[in-house]
Design a protein around this motif. Structure first.
Motif, short mmCIF file in Angstrom:
data_model
loop_
_atom_site.label_atom_id
_atom_site.label_comp_id
_atom_site.label_asym_id
_atom_site.label_seq_id
_atom_site.Cartn_x
_atom_site.Cartn_y
_atom_site.Cartn_z
N ASP A 1 41.73 25.22 12.30
CA ASP A 1 42.11 24.03 13.06
C ASP A 1 43.59 23.73 12.90
OD1 ASP A 1 39.43 23.14 13.94
OD2 ASP A 1 39.11 23.13 11.77
N GLU B 1 32.65 17.96 16.07
CA GLU B 1 32.42 19.36 15.68
C GLU B 1 33.03 19.67 14.32
OE1 GLU B 1 34.74 18.33 17.64
OE2 GLU B 1 36.51 19.61 17.60
N LYS B 2 33.81 18.72 13.80
CA LYS B 2 34.44 18.90 12.48
C LYS B 2 33.95 17.85 11.51
CE LYS B 2 36.62 22.44 13.20
NZ LYS B 2 36.42 23.57 12.29
N LEU C 1 30.55 26.67 18.67
CA LEU C 1 29.62 26.89 17.55
C LEU C 1 28.74 25.67 17.31
CD1 LEU C 1 31.73 28.71 14.82
CD2 LEU C 1 29.56 29.48 15.77
N ALA D 1 31.63 23.12 9.12
CA ALA D 1 31.64 22.06 10.13
C ALA D 1 32.60 20.97 9.67
CB ALA D 1 30.23 21.52 10.32
N ILE D 2 33.67 21.39 9.00
CA ILE D 2 34.70 20.47 8.54
C ILE D 2 36.06 21.09 8.90
CG2 ILE D 2 33.38 19.41 6.66
CD1 ILE D 2 34.81 21.36 4.72
N PRO D 3 37.13 20.29 8.88
CA PRO D 3 38.44 20.82 9.25
C PRO D 3 38.88 21.95 8.31
CG PRO D 3 38.48 18.44 9.14
CD PRO D 3 37.17 18.85 8.58
N ARG E 1 33.56 9.30 1.63
CA ARG E 1 32.60 9.25 2.73
C ARG E 1 31.21 9.61 2.22
NH1 ARG E 1 31.51 14.40 5.56
NH2 ARG E 1 32.67 15.82 4.27
N SER F 1 31.65 23.12 1.96
CA SER F 1 31.33 22.37 3.18
C SER F 1 30.00 21.64 3.00
CB SER F 1 31.26 23.34 4.37
OG SER F 1 30.97 22.66 5.57
N GLY G 1 30.91 17.43 9.95
CA GLY G 1 29.75 17.73 9.11
C GLY G 1 28.43 17.35 9.76
N TYR H 1 35.72 12.74 11.49
CA TYR H 1 37.05 13.26 11.27
C TYR H 1 37.95 13.01 12.48
CZ TYR H 1 40.93 16.34 10.21
OH TYR H 1 42.19 16.83 9.97
#
Lengths: 232, 183
Positions: free
Chosen positions: A78, B160-161, B18, A54-56, A224, A20, B163, B124
């Motif tokens: 998720d 929130e997803k 979170l 903090a990513i899918p 990205r 992440s 980064g 995202y």
């Protein structure tokens, strides 16, 4: 059989956090032996991993019901990935899509010679990958995670023929999996799929993700921009 | 800063909680008194609207917007704030701002993955519907990525997803909510 050479590559919580931070776009956690060993995916582990991300986050392995999926989502996933249970009972995909929304439902397909195998590749089925992907989409799959058993572990590149045929058959995103050896393979896969999964080459060396991103960028693949603010 | 999440009995709101607590905010259960009310984005439209109504969140959110108090919608949360969504054969939304949510027509659907939002970096996305509204304030590949109307702010992406870029965006949301509640 490359698929059977499963190795323990370390603590999933620390690996997940490291990926992440290093700029992974998404994390997929598959408890591939869950169905074989008749257990549900490790809910507690999913919770500990998700707290560091903090990513899918997609989780699969042993999901056989909406209740199983709900448990994983409540633990911080998720999306859920289904494989063997959906082959046994395809209406599972429909039920999951109705309850969770299609964007949370990933159908994972393991294919050898264009044909689907279940139970972590150990069992033949009567289906072709293309037909099963089409059916999964019509039942509400939001993504297809397509692993080529032929290519997996070879590091000789993704199975482009398989990936192209499945991708052309469906309108949902396809994630190519199996065979990555370097950035050029990822670039090739992204010509025919919407995403590419990396596993063993990163598990051996998590720092490889950072250099891979740079190499992909140099190959003209849109990546990205990532600011790594924390030392991993 | 106290934030409340309007739960409606579906999906993962833990990541939203979170993300805000990492930024130093505190969760409260009361949508009416919170400094910021968050309408998260998971599940399908019809079930979500029914869940919001049965918990009284629809009334609470309308009262907040009328009073100029901050409401933040994410993904489906943005779509439900509009007058109507085409999802599930058509569902009336909360009407917190003018507009409708329509099924995406181009590219792969659901639209999953990272995409640039104007010049703000990549976020995202995971959606099959998108807003059509005069309140659009940011775009991504021709799709409405953010809307603003009065004290309502909504984003189609999942900060929130997303980064560090997403965390920075959420810090901005908190900052705006703070200045609105001081005003």
């Amino acid at each position: 059989m490359r698929f059977q050479e499963l190795r323990d590559v370390g603590d999933p919580v620390e690996l997940g956090a490291a990926y992440s931070h290093a700029g992974a776009d998404e994390l997929v956690f598959l408890d591939v032996k869950a169905t074989l060993e008749g257990r549900a995916a490790l809910v507690g582990l999913v919770q500990r991993v998700s707290e560091r991300l903090a990513i899918p986050f997609t989780v699969g392995g042993g999901v056989r019901s909406v209740a199983d999926a709900d448990q994983l989502l409540a633990a911080g996933a998720d999306k859920v990935a289904v494989n063997s249970a959906a082959l046994d009972r395809p209406t599972l995909v429909t039920e999951l899509a109705q309850q969770l929304g299609t964007q949370a439902v990933v159908v994972a397909i393991d294919a050898e010679g264009g044909r689907v195998r279940s139970r972590a590749g150990t069992t033949e089925t009567a289906r072709t990958a293309v037909d099963w992907a089409r059916e999964a989409e019509s039942r509400g799959a939001g993504e297809i995670l397509l692993t080529s058993i032929d290519a997996d572990g070879t590091r000789a590149g993704y199975d482009l023929e398989l990936t192209r045929s499945v991708s052309a058959a469906v309108g949902v995103p396809v994630i190519a999996s199996g065979g990555a050896g370097g950035a050029e393979h990822v670039a090739e896969a992204l010509q025919v799929a919407q995403a590419a999964l990396l596993a063993s080459i990163l598990h051996e060396d998590p720092d490889r993700l950072t250099s891979l991103r740079a190499e992909l960028h140099a190959l003209g693949v849109p990546v990205r921009r990532v600011e790594v603010l924390h030392g991993a | 800063m106290r934030f409340a999440i309007c739960e409606y009995g579906a999906g993962n709101v833990r990541s939203v909680e979170l993300a805000f607590t990492r930024l130093g905010a505190t969760r409260t259960d009361d949508v009416r008194v919170a400094d910021l009310a968050i309408l998260p984005g998971v599940g399908s439209a019809r079930a979500a609207m029914a869940g919001l109504r049965s918990r009284g969140h629809d009334v609470a959110l309308r009262e907040r917007v009328v009073a100029g108090r901050p409401v933040f919608g994410i993904c489906l949360g943005l779509q439900l704030a509009l007058d109507w969504t085409a999802e599930d054969d058509g569902v009336d939304g909360l009407g917190l701002l003018r507009g409708r949510s329509l099924r995406l027509k181009e590219g792969r659907v659901p639209r999953m993955g990272w995409a640039e939002v104007d010049d703000r970096g990549a976020f995202y996305f995971a959606h099959s519907y998108a807003a059509s509204t005069p309140a659009a304030s940011a775009w991504s590949e021709g799709v409405v990525a953010e809307v603003r109307a009065g004290s309502f702010l909504g984003c189609q992406f999942h900060p929130e997803k997303s980064g560090e870029v997403g965390a920075r965006y959420l810090a901005g949301v908190l900052e705006e909510a703070r200045s609105l509640s001081l005003a």
